[in-house]
Write an enzyme that holds these catalytic residues in place. Sequence first.
Site, short mmCIF file in Angstrom:
data_model
loop_
_atom_site.label_atom_id
_atom_site.label_comp_id
_atom_site.label_asym_id
_atom_site.label_seq_id
_atom_site.Cartn_x
_atom_site.Cartn_y
_atom_site.Cartn_z
N ASP A 16 -2.76 -8.14 0.72
CA ASP A 16 -1.48 -7.69 0.31
C ASP A 16 -0.31 -8.14 1.24
O ASP A 16 -0.08 -7.20 2.24
CB ASP A 16 -1.64 -6.18 0.14
CG ASP A 16 -0.56 -5.42 -0.94
OD1 ASP A 16 0.58 -5.93 -0.94
OD2 ASP A 16 -0.96 -4.56 -1.53
N SER A 66 2.80 -4.55 -7.08
CA SER A 66 1.34 -4.78 -6.57
C SER A 66 0.43 -4.17 -7.63
O SER A 66 -0.40 -4.61 -8.19
CB SER A 66 0.89 -3.73 -5.48
OG SER A 66 1.46 -4.30 -4.24
N THR A 129 -3.36 -1.87 -5.76
CA THR A 129 -4.50 -2.63 -5.73
C THR A 129 -5.88 -2.24 -5.77
O THR A 129 -6.73 -2.69 -6.90
CB THR A 129 -4.44 -3.53 -4.57
OG1 THR A 129 -2.99 -4.29 -4.57
CG2 THR A 129 -5.22 -4.80 -4.46
N GLU A 274 -9.60 -5.49 0.06
CA GLU A 274 -8.12 -5.53 0.30
C GLU A 274 -7.80 -5.18 1.63
O GLU A 274 -8.22 -3.96 2.14
CB GLU A 274 -7.25 -4.64 -0.70
CG GLU A 274 -5.76 -4.74 -0.51
CD GLU A 274 -5.01 -3.43 -0.99
OE1 GLU A 274 -3.94 -3.89 -1.09
OE2 GLU A 274 -5.63 -2.55 -1.08
N ASP A 279 1.87 -6.62 4.54
CA ASP A 279 3.24 -6.89 4.51
C ASP A 279 3.85 -5.52 5.13
O ASP A 279 4.96 -5.72 5.86
CB ASP A 279 3.54 -6.63 2.90
CG ASP A 279 2.95 -5.50 2.13
OD1 ASP A 279 2.10 -4.82 2.76
OD2 ASP A 279 3.24 -5.42 0.94
#
Length: 287
Positions: A16, A66, A129, A274, A279
Amino acid sequence: MPNTGRGKNVILFIGDGMGINSVTAGRILAGQARGQDGASYVLSFEALPYTAFSKTFSANNLVTDSANGISAITTGVKTINGGLGVNSDVKSKSCDGVARARVMTIAEQTKLTGRSTGVVTTAGITDATPAGAYGHTSTRNWRSDADLPPEAVAAGCTDLARQLVQAPAALRLDVAMGGDLEDFLPVTAGGVRKDGRDLTAEWKAQKNAAVLTGKAQLEALNTKTAGPVLGLFSKGDLPSPLDKPQDVPGLDEMTAKAIDLLSRNDKGYFLLVESASIDKWHCPASA
Protein backbone atom coordinates in the site's frame (compact mmCIF):
# COMPACT_ATOMS: atom_id res chain seq x y z
CA MET A 1 8.54 -25.14 -24.04
CA PRO A 2 5.86 -22.89 -22.51
CA ASN A 3 4.38 -23.89 -19.17
CA THR A 4 0.81 -24.93 -19.97
CA GLY A 5 -0.04 -26.18 -16.47
CA ARG A 6 -2.81 -24.66 -14.38
CA GLY A 7 -1.99 -22.64 -11.28
CA LYS A 8 -3.11 -24.15 -8.00
CA ASN A 9 -2.56 -21.36 -5.48
CA VAL A 10 -2.73 -17.56 -5.78
CA ILE A 11 -0.97 -15.15 -3.43
CA LEU A 12 -1.73 -11.48 -4.08
CA PHE A 13 0.91 -9.23 -2.54
CA ILE A 14 -0.14 -5.60 -2.01
CA GLY A 15 2.29 -2.86 -1.03
CA ASP A 16 0.00 0.00 0.00
CA GLY A 17 1.71 3.14 -1.26
CA MET A 18 4.30 1.18 -3.22
CA GLY A 19 4.36 3.36 -6.31
CA ILE A 20 7.26 4.06 -8.61
CA ASN A 21 8.82 6.54 -6.19
CA SER A 22 8.71 4.01 -3.35
CA VAL A 23 10.23 1.30 -5.51
CA THR A 24 12.99 3.67 -6.65
CA ALA A 25 13.83 4.62 -3.06
CA GLY A 26 13.84 0.96 -2.04
CA ARG A 27 16.08 0.01 -4.95
CA ILE A 28 18.62 2.70 -4.11
CA LEU A 29 18.67 1.85 -0.40
CA ALA A 30 18.98 -1.89 -1.04
CA GLY A 31 21.84 -1.38 -3.46
CA GLN A 32 23.74 1.06 -1.28
CA ALA A 33 23.31 -1.20 1.77
CA ARG A 34 25.19 -3.83 -0.22
CA GLY A 35 27.97 -1.46 -1.22
CA GLN A 36 26.67 -1.23 -4.78
CA ASP A 37 25.41 1.53 -7.00
CA GLY A 38 21.84 2.01 -5.81
CA ALA A 39 20.47 3.31 -9.10
CA SER A 40 21.55 0.24 -11.06
CA TYR A 41 20.62 -2.30 -8.39
CA VAL A 42 17.81 -4.74 -9.30
CA LEU A 43 15.22 -5.71 -6.71
CA SER A 44 14.11 -9.35 -6.73
CA PHE A 45 10.68 -8.70 -8.23
CA GLU A 46 12.17 -6.43 -10.91
CA ALA A 47 13.88 -9.52 -12.30
CA LEU A 48 10.57 -11.30 -12.89
CA PRO A 49 9.79 -11.98 -16.57
CA TYR A 50 6.70 -9.75 -16.70
CA THR A 51 5.81 -6.32 -15.32
CA ALA A 52 2.60 -4.41 -15.90
CA PHE A 53 0.65 -1.35 -14.78
CA SER A 54 -3.01 -1.52 -13.79
CA LYS A 55 -5.41 1.43 -13.76
CA THR A 56 -7.64 0.87 -10.73
CA PHE A 57 -9.24 4.31 -10.93
CA SER A 58 -12.34 5.48 -9.10
CA ALA A 59 -15.79 5.67 -10.67
CA ASN A 60 -16.52 9.06 -9.11
CA ASN A 61 -13.22 10.78 -8.34
CA LEU A 62 -9.96 11.63 -10.05
CA VAL A 63 -8.02 10.43 -6.99
CA THR A 64 -8.41 6.72 -6.25
CA ASP A 65 -8.56 5.59 -2.63
CA SER A 66 -7.53 2.22 -1.22
CA ALA A 67 -11.10 0.93 -1.09
CA ASN A 68 -12.13 1.23 -4.71
CA GLY A 69 -8.57 0.45 -5.76
CA ILE A 70 -8.52 -2.95 -4.04
CA SER A 71 -12.15 -3.55 -5.02
CA ALA A 72 -11.21 -3.15 -8.68
CA ILE A 73 -8.45 -5.71 -8.17
CA THR A 74 -10.51 -8.27 -6.24
CA THR A 75 -13.77 -7.95 -8.20
CA GLY A 76 -12.86 -6.53 -11.62
CA VAL A 77 -15.58 -3.90 -11.17
CA LYS A 78 -15.10 -0.14 -10.76
CA THR A 79 -16.76 1.49 -7.77
CA ILE A 80 -16.89 4.82 -5.93
CA ASN A 81 -14.33 6.08 -3.45
CA GLY A 82 -14.91 4.21 -0.20
CA GLY A 83 -16.80 1.39 -1.91
CA LEU A 84 -15.90 -2.24 -1.31
CA GLY A 85 -17.36 -5.25 -3.08
CA VAL A 86 -20.07 -3.19 -4.78
CA ASN A 87 -20.55 -1.58 -8.16
CA SER A 88 -20.78 2.16 -8.79
CA ASP A 89 -24.55 2.37 -8.28
CA VAL A 90 -24.14 2.91 -4.53
CA LYS A 91 -23.98 6.23 -2.72
CA SER A 92 -21.38 6.98 -0.06
CA LYS A 93 -22.60 6.74 3.55
CA SER A 94 -25.81 5.06 2.45
CA CYS A 95 -27.13 1.49 2.69
CA ASP A 96 -29.59 2.02 -0.11
CA GLY A 97 -28.85 -0.27 -3.02
CA VAL A 98 -25.81 -1.97 -1.46
CA ALA A 99 -27.44 -5.41 -1.64
CA ARG A 100 -28.32 -4.93 -5.32
CA ALA A 101 -24.85 -3.53 -6.09
CA ARG A 102 -22.99 -6.38 -4.39
CA VAL A 103 -20.32 -8.11 -6.50
CA MET A 104 -18.37 -11.20 -5.50
CA THR A 105 -14.71 -10.94 -4.62
CA ILE A 106 -12.01 -13.29 -5.85
CA ALA A 107 -11.76 -14.71 -2.32
CA GLU A 108 -15.48 -15.51 -2.26
CA GLN A 109 -15.37 -17.05 -5.72
CA THR A 110 -12.36 -19.11 -4.69
CA LYS A 111 -14.10 -20.36 -1.54
CA LEU A 112 -17.13 -21.46 -3.54
CA THR A 113 -14.89 -23.78 -5.57
CA GLY A 114 -13.90 -25.67 -2.43
CA ARG A 115 -10.55 -23.92 -2.01
CA SER A 116 -9.35 -22.06 1.08
CA THR A 117 -8.94 -18.32 1.51
CA GLY A 118 -7.06 -15.93 3.74
CA VAL A 119 -5.93 -12.36 4.35
CA VAL A 120 -2.82 -11.12 6.16
CA THR A 121 -2.10 -7.43 6.77
CA THR A 122 -0.07 -5.09 8.93
CA ALA A 123 -3.10 -2.79 9.05
CA GLY A 124 -6.32 -3.47 10.88
CA ILE A 125 -8.14 -6.42 9.35
CA THR A 126 -11.15 -4.15 8.70
CA ASP A 127 -9.06 -1.57 6.85
CA ALA A 128 -9.86 -1.01 3.18
CA THR A 129 -7.36 -3.34 1.50
CA PRO A 130 -7.95 -6.48 3.60
CA ALA A 131 -11.69 -5.79 3.60
CA GLY A 132 -11.51 -5.90 -0.19
CA ALA A 133 -11.44 -9.68 0.11
CA TYR A 134 -14.67 -10.04 2.07
CA GLY A 135 -16.45 -6.70 2.54
CA HIS A 136 -19.49 -5.24 0.78
CA THR A 137 -20.19 -1.63 1.70
CA SER A 138 -20.52 1.85 0.29
CA THR A 139 -18.40 3.29 3.10
CA ARG A 140 -15.01 1.87 4.03
CA ASN A 141 -14.89 3.62 7.42
CA TRP A 142 -17.82 1.61 8.79
CA ARG A 143 -15.40 -0.78 10.46
CA SER A 144 -17.33 -1.41 13.69
CA ASP A 145 -20.87 -0.54 14.74
CA ALA A 146 -19.40 2.41 16.62
CA ASP A 147 -18.61 3.97 13.23
CA LEU A 148 -22.19 3.73 11.97
CA PRO A 149 -24.40 6.83 12.19
CA PRO A 150 -27.86 6.27 13.74
CA GLU A 151 -29.59 6.33 10.36
CA ALA A 152 -27.25 3.61 9.07
CA VAL A 153 -27.98 1.44 12.10
CA ALA A 154 -31.72 1.98 11.61
CA ALA A 155 -31.37 1.01 7.95
CA GLY A 156 -29.73 -2.29 8.90
CA CYS A 157 -26.18 -1.52 7.75
CA THR A 158 -23.59 -4.08 8.83
CA ASP A 159 -20.06 -3.06 9.83
CA LEU A 160 -17.03 -4.75 8.31
CA ALA A 161 -16.00 -6.62 11.47
CA ARG A 162 -19.42 -8.28 11.56
CA GLN A 163 -19.26 -8.99 7.84
CA LEU A 164 -15.97 -10.83 8.33
CA VAL A 165 -17.19 -12.99 11.20
CA GLN A 166 -20.79 -13.50 10.09
CA ALA A 167 -20.18 -14.25 6.43
CA PRO A 168 -21.90 -17.46 5.30
CA ALA A 169 -19.71 -20.50 5.90
CA ALA A 170 -19.50 -21.07 2.15
CA LEU A 171 -17.83 -17.65 1.71
CA ARG A 172 -16.10 -16.99 5.04
CA LEU A 173 -12.32 -16.57 5.20
CA ASP A 174 -10.35 -19.44 6.70
CA VAL A 175 -7.52 -17.20 7.91
CA ALA A 176 -7.57 -13.50 8.79
CA MET A 177 -4.60 -11.85 10.51
CA GLY A 178 -3.81 -8.23 11.28
CA GLY A 179 -4.95 -5.63 13.78
CA ASP A 180 -8.25 -4.03 14.87
CA LEU A 181 -8.98 -6.12 17.97
CA GLU A 182 -11.04 -3.24 19.38
CA ASP A 183 -13.52 -3.46 16.48
CA PHE A 184 -14.39 -7.02 17.50
CA LEU A 185 -14.90 -6.46 21.23
CA PRO A 186 -17.61 -4.63 23.20
CA VAL A 187 -16.82 -1.55 25.24
CA THR A 188 -17.08 -3.64 28.41
CA ALA A 189 -14.17 -5.81 27.20
CA GLY A 190 -11.91 -2.93 26.14
CA GLY A 191 -13.25 -2.64 22.60
CA VAL A 192 -15.37 -0.05 20.85
CA ARG A 193 -18.48 -2.02 19.92
CA LYS A 194 -21.72 -0.50 21.17
CA ASP A 195 -23.89 -3.51 20.41
CA GLY A 196 -22.34 -5.53 23.23
CA ARG A 197 -21.26 -8.31 20.90
CA ASP A 198 -17.98 -10.16 21.30
CA LEU A 199 -17.17 -11.13 17.72
CA THR A 200 -14.08 -13.06 18.82
CA ALA A 201 -16.35 -15.40 20.79
CA GLU A 202 -18.61 -15.75 17.76
CA TRP A 203 -15.59 -16.67 15.63
CA LYS A 204 -14.52 -19.30 18.16
CA ALA A 205 -17.93 -20.92 17.90
CA GLN A 206 -16.71 -22.50 14.66
CA LYS A 207 -15.27 -25.99 14.94
CA ASN A 208 -11.61 -25.92 16.12
CA ALA A 209 -11.48 -22.15 15.50
CA ALA A 210 -8.77 -20.06 17.12
CA VAL A 211 -8.47 -16.38 18.02
CA LEU A 212 -4.90 -15.18 18.48
CA THR A 213 -3.85 -11.89 20.08
CA GLY A 214 -0.08 -12.27 20.45
CA LYS A 215 3.06 -13.46 18.69
CA ALA A 216 3.60 -16.28 21.17
CA GLN A 217 0.14 -17.66 20.42
CA LEU A 218 0.86 -17.55 16.70
CA GLU A 219 4.16 -19.37 17.16
CA ALA A 220 2.47 -22.04 19.28
CA LEU A 221 -0.40 -22.60 16.84
CA ASN A 222 -0.58 -26.14 15.51
CA THR A 223 -1.23 -25.57 11.82
CA LYS A 224 -1.98 -29.25 11.26
CA THR A 225 -5.05 -29.27 13.49
CA ALA A 226 -6.22 -25.66 13.78
CA GLY A 227 -9.54 -24.69 12.27
CA PRO A 228 -10.39 -21.16 11.10
CA VAL A 229 -7.89 -18.66 12.52
CA LEU A 230 -8.52 -15.02 13.42
CA GLY A 231 -5.38 -13.16 14.48
CA LEU A 232 -5.89 -9.69 15.98
CA PHE A 233 -2.50 -8.56 17.23
CA SER A 234 -3.16 -4.90 18.01
CA LYS A 235 -6.08 -2.64 18.91
CA GLY A 236 -5.65 -0.83 15.59
CA ASP A 237 -2.93 -1.02 12.93
CA LEU A 238 0.11 -3.10 13.79
CA PRO A 239 3.10 -1.05 14.96
CA SER A 240 6.11 -0.51 12.74
CA PRO A 241 8.89 -3.10 13.06
CA LEU A 242 11.17 -0.15 13.87
CA ASP A 243 9.21 0.27 17.10
CA LYS A 244 10.36 -3.23 18.08
CA PRO A 245 7.00 -4.48 19.41
CA GLN A 246 7.44 -7.34 21.88
CA ASP A 247 4.44 -9.56 21.20
CA VAL A 248 3.40 -8.56 17.69
CA PRO A 249 4.30 -10.89 14.79
CA GLY A 250 5.87 -9.58 11.61
CA LEU A 251 4.28 -9.77 8.19
CA ASP A 252 6.62 -12.60 7.23
CA GLU A 253 5.65 -14.65 10.29
CA MET A 254 1.92 -14.18 9.73
CA THR A 255 2.27 -15.01 6.05
CA ALA A 256 4.24 -18.20 6.73
CA LYS A 257 1.61 -19.43 9.20
CA ALA A 258 -1.21 -18.53 6.82
CA ILE A 259 0.41 -20.52 4.01
CA ASP A 260 0.88 -23.51 6.32
CA LEU A 261 -2.80 -23.38 7.27
CA LEU A 262 -4.19 -22.83 3.79
CA SER A 263 -1.94 -25.31 2.02
CA ARG A 264 -3.64 -28.19 3.83
CA ASN A 265 -6.38 -27.86 1.20
CA ASP A 266 -5.34 -30.05 -1.72
CA LYS A 267 -7.55 -28.04 -4.07
CA GLY A 268 -5.54 -24.86 -3.48
CA TYR A 269 -6.03 -21.44 -1.91
CA PHE A 270 -6.16 -17.68 -2.37
CA LEU A 271 -4.20 -15.44 0.01
CA LEU A 272 -4.05 -11.65 0.07
CA VAL A 273 -0.94 -10.27 1.83
CA GLU A 274 -0.67 -6.54 2.49
CA SER A 275 2.24 -4.46 3.73
CA ALA A 276 -0.08 -1.67 4.74
CA SER A 277 2.01 1.27 5.88
CA ILE A 278 4.52 1.94 3.12
CA ASP A 279 2.90 5.27 2.33
CA LYS A 280 2.43 6.16 6.01
CA TRP A 281 6.07 5.51 6.84
CA HIS A 282 7.18 7.85 4.07
CA CYS A 283 5.73 10.77 6.00
CA PRO A 284 7.61 12.58 8.78
CA ALA A 285 6.18 12.22 12.29
CA SER A 286 5.14 15.86 12.25
CA ALA A 287 3.06 15.48 9.07
